[in-house]
Design an enzyme around this catalytic site. Sequence first.
Site, PDB file in Angstrom:
ATOM      1  N   ARG A 129       1.487   4.247  -3.052  1.00 41.58           N
ATOM      2  CA  ARG A 129       1.236   5.664  -2.761  1.00 41.58           C
ATOM      3  C   ARG A 129       2.498   6.507  -2.934  1.00 41.58           C
ATOM      4  O   ARG A 129       2.426   7.684  -3.289  1.00 41.58           O
ATOM      5  CB  ARG A 129       0.673   5.796  -1.338  1.00 41.58           C
ATOM      6  N   LYS A 144     -12.329  -9.719  -3.533  1.00 36.98           N
ATOM      7  CA  LYS A 144     -10.881  -9.458  -3.585  1.00 36.98           C
ATOM      8  C   LYS A 144     -10.323 -10.122  -4.848  1.00 36.98           C
ATOM      9  O   LYS A 144     -11.065 -10.389  -5.778  1.00 36.98           O
ATOM     10  CB  LYS A 144     -10.216  -9.967  -2.299  1.00 36.98           C
ATOM     11  N   ARG A 152      -2.580 -14.492  -2.178  1.00 36.96           N
ATOM     12  CA  ARG A 152      -2.706 -14.773  -0.739  1.00 36.96           C
ATOM     13  C   ARG A 152      -3.273 -16.177  -0.478  1.00 36.96           C
ATOM     14  O   ARG A 152      -3.023 -16.775   0.566  1.00 36.96           O
ATOM     15  CB  ARG A 152      -3.541 -13.696  -0.052  1.00 36.96           C
ATOM     16  N   SER A 169       0.835  -1.212   0.000  1.00 38.42           N
ATOM     17  CA  SER A 169       0.000   0.000   0.000  1.00 38.42           C
ATOM     18  C   SER A 169       0.867   1.258   0.000  1.00 38.42           C
ATOM     19  O   SER A 169       0.600   2.217  -0.726  1.00 38.42           O
ATOM     20  CB  SER A 169      -0.892   0.023   1.243  1.00 38.42           C
ATOM     21  N   ASP A 212      -6.877  -8.207   4.505  1.00 40.73           N
ATOM     22  CA  ASP A 212      -6.075  -9.003   3.567  1.00 40.73           C
ATOM     23  C   ASP A 212      -5.505 -10.269   4.211  1.00 40.73           C
ATOM     24  O   ASP A 212      -4.892 -11.088   3.522  1.00 40.73           O
ATOM     25  CB  ASP A 212      -4.905  -8.165   3.029  1.00 40.73           C
ATOM     26  N   ARG A 262     -12.495 -14.948  -1.729  1.00 46.46           N
ATOM     27  CA  ARG A 262     -11.596 -15.590  -0.757  1.00 46.46           C
ATOM     28  C   ARG A 262     -12.339 -16.461   0.255  1.00 46.46           C
ATOM     29  O   ARG A 262     -11.709 -17.272   0.938  1.00 46.46           O
ATOM     30  CB  ARG A 262     -10.739 -14.532  -0.046  1.00 46.46           C
ATOM     31  N   GLY A 274      -5.803  -3.949  -7.738  1.00 51.51           N
ATOM     32  CA  GLY A 274      -6.987  -3.167  -7.397  1.00 51.51           C
ATOM     33  C   GLY A 274      -6.623  -1.808  -6.813  1.00 51.51           C
ATOM     34  O   GLY A 274      -7.291  -0.802  -7.070  1.00 51.51           O
TER      35      GLY A 274
HETATM   36  C1  S3P Z   1      -5.656  -1.381   0.086  1.00 48.90           C
HETATM   37  C2  S3P Z   1      -6.875  -1.439   0.693  1.00 48.90           C
HETATM   38  C3  S3P Z   1      -7.646  -2.678   0.891  1.00 48.90           C
HETATM   39  C4  S3P Z   1      -6.803  -3.926   0.690  1.00 48.90           C
HETATM   40  C5  S3P Z   1      -5.903  -3.814  -0.500  1.00 48.90           C
HETATM   41  C6  S3P Z   1      -4.984  -2.604  -0.392  1.00 48.90           C
HETATM   42  C7  S3P Z   1      -4.985  -0.086  -0.078  1.00 48.90           C
HETATM   43  O1  S3P Z   1      -8.743  -2.697  -0.002  1.00 48.90           O
HETATM   44  O2  S3P Z   1      -7.632  -5.063   0.567  1.00 48.90           O
HETATM   45  O3  S3P Z   1      -5.114  -4.985  -0.628  1.00 48.90           O
HETATM   46  O4  S3P Z   1      -3.776  -0.048  -0.341  1.00 48.90           O
HETATM   47  O5  S3P Z   1      -5.667   0.946   0.045  1.00 48.90           O
HETATM   48  P1  S3P Z   1     -10.126  -2.000   0.411  1.00 48.90           P
HETATM   49  O6  S3P Z   1      -9.769  -0.669   0.861  1.00 48.90           O
HETATM   50  O7  S3P Z   1     -10.986  -1.947  -0.805  1.00 48.90           O
HETATM   51  O8  S3P Z   1     -10.686  -2.900   1.473  1.00 48.90           O
END
Ligand code: S3P
Length: 434
Positions: A27, A341, A388, A23, A314, A345, A94
């Site tokens: 960013r 996801k 995962r 994450s 996660d 899952r 995603g």
């Molecule tokens: C993430 C937020 C989560 C997580 C994903 C990474 C992020 O998703 O499942 O692997 O980096 O903001 P959600 O915010 O849709 O739950």
Amino acid sequence: MASFVTSKCRPLKGSIKVPGDKSISHRSIMLGSIATGITKVSGFLQGEDSLATLNSFKEMGVQIDRQGSNVIINGVGMHGLKEPTKPLNLGNSGTSIRLMSGLLSAQNFDSELCGDESLSMRPMARVIEPLSRMGADISGPDSKPPLTIKGGKKLSSLNYTLPVASAQIKSCLLLAGLYADGETHVIENGISRDHTERMLRGFGYKVNTSPGEVSILGGGSLKACIIEVPSDISSSAFFMVAASIAKEADITLLAVNVNPTRTGVIDILRLMGANIELINERLEAGELIADIRICSSKLKGIKIPERLVPLAIDEFPAIFIAASCAEGETILTGAKELRVKESDRIQVMADGLSSLGIENEVLDDGIKIVGGEFKEQLAPIKSHHDHRISMSFAVASVRSNFEINIDGVDNVKTSFPNFVELANSIGMSIIETN
Ligand code: S3P
């Protein structure tokens, strides 16, 4: 298609450092690209997901130089991104597609965001709907990727209550909000990870937060900074579970991000009786870090508190393996998000657990798992190309007297490219075959 074949492990011992947080890595590229000046990132995750984000910003004219996990981003400022010459391919990620939807909706050029088979099935209405309310022109067939964004729209601010606890939707709207007229407010009913808010502040942007609410005023700018990406707690979770369920284990995971919006897995495992100790807690670049020591324990089944679900979202595939080795029944509810996801899952884990002889019942929004012994599998586990799922079943091997075969493990590279190497270095026995 690659597969894992596992066999019995040695006692798990040693100290390891898992790769950088996914994450935070995403960013760092997004904010570094639209900042003014040179942002230096160390500990960047060299996984396919974060590299997809990095390559997309290169396609938009940002000079980004990477040597291993060190990345130098020559920020182009808030309005310096260039129109990409082809659709941006975000692979399996995603986070990339949802966060970039917000950022790209505010640019003065058109763009298209696409990805692999799994990403193309994932719901995007959750970002299309609020962004459209801000004035964005974004659409996709059946509200799924590929997403087409028409640029040149002036966005207006929004007051929005998230329909599900989701850092991806929140961050998408905050990134769009950087460019909107006025102040964008996002209200959350559950806690979601707050890396965007922390990192925006690190780049000198004012973000107002109060419990359950975050707001941002559009029209400011970001100043380049230095980012040290800590180890990913989601990748660490596989080893937390492995050491908790194995016999005679004593391992330490070094410099893991223990941001309180991410530590649900530690809380849940401790409620189950795990022996987990946080050592040397410190603050680095706005994020809380600790070394985590895990020793063998005797786990018991629990009803997982629903408030912990978004804080461990996660980590459930790994937690389900812990539940399979616990005494009694573990019940998870309030976790419908797991169905959308990288794979469904709940169903995919239930199928894999059943093939290892673990009794379970699928619920609409969760699962019941009865702890037991892993039996010899009748057929290889299908990961449904979900990283995962593959790693979780590999972890089950520390309590199995039989080989476990897992098919379709290629996507482990999206988040944890050296998983097998690190797992084997502490005593696990996983072979990857092609
Ligand atoms: C993430 C937020 C989560 C997580 C994903 C990474 C992020 O998703 O499942 O692997 O980096 O903001 P959600 O915010 O849709 O739950």
